[in-house]
Scaffold this active site. Structure first.
Site, PDB file in Angstrom:
ATOM      1  CG  PHE A 117     -32.562  59.086 -17.308  1.00 29.37           C
ATOM      2  CD1 PHE A 117     -33.779  58.947 -16.663  1.00 29.37           C
ATOM      3  CD2 PHE A 117     -32.250  60.314 -17.853  1.00 29.37           C
ATOM      4  CE1 PHE A 117     -34.661  60.001 -16.563  1.00 29.37           C
ATOM      5  CE2 PHE A 117     -33.132  61.379 -17.765  1.00 29.37           C
ATOM      6  CZ  PHE A 117     -34.340  61.217 -17.116  1.00 29.37           C
ATOM      7  CB  SER A 118     -26.806  56.128 -15.059  1.00 27.04           C
ATOM      8  OG  SER A 118     -25.672  55.298 -15.164  1.00 27.04           O
TER       9      SER A 118
ATOM     10  CB  SER B 171     -27.975  65.383 -14.399  1.00 27.20           C
ATOM     11  OG  SER B 171     -27.399  64.269 -13.788  1.00 27.20           O
ATOM     12  CB  CYS B 172     -27.934  60.962 -18.035  1.00 28.72           C
ATOM     13  SG  CYS B 172     -26.163  60.718 -17.946  1.00 28.72           S
ATOM     14  CE  LYS B 173     -24.970  63.452 -10.748  1.00 30.94           C
ATOM     15  NZ  LYS B 173     -24.940  64.299  -9.557  1.00 30.94           N
TER      16      LYS B 173
END
Length: 95
Positions: free
Chosen positions: A69-70, A65-67
């Site tokens: 890093f968003s 998941s890139c949450k």
């Protein structure tokens, strides 16, 4: 284009809804947490709570998941080194 033979020997997913999908569609163990799986010697806990052997494998395909890093989370954005949930998942997958 030549097809590459493969066997799906296990999955690893922390989200219960995604675990249910994997259990319905694949005949392979679904481990609950990749961080725990990365630290396991021979056995790890599945999403159903059973301790089962970790199968041997040649290639591991992972996505995170890139949450964390968003840029949409600009006030709380984290890098890999911050060891947020996404960073922990990344490092466990590459260990």
């Amino acid at each position: 284009l030549q097809e590459i033979p493969y066997s799906h020997v296990f999955s690893c997913e922390i989200d219960p809804a995604k675990q249910a999908y994997l259990r319905r569609n694949f005949d392979a163990p679904v481990y609950a947490d990749i961080v725990e799986l990365a630290m396991a010697e021979r056995e790890a806990r599945t999403c159903c709570g059973a301790q089962v052997p970790v199968p041997s494998f040649d290639c591991y395909v992972a996505g995170t998941s890139c949450k964390d890093f968003s840029g949409l989370r600009s006030r709380h954005r984290q890098d890999l080194e911050d060891k947020g949930t996404s960073g922990q998942t990344f490092f466990a997958a590459v260990e």
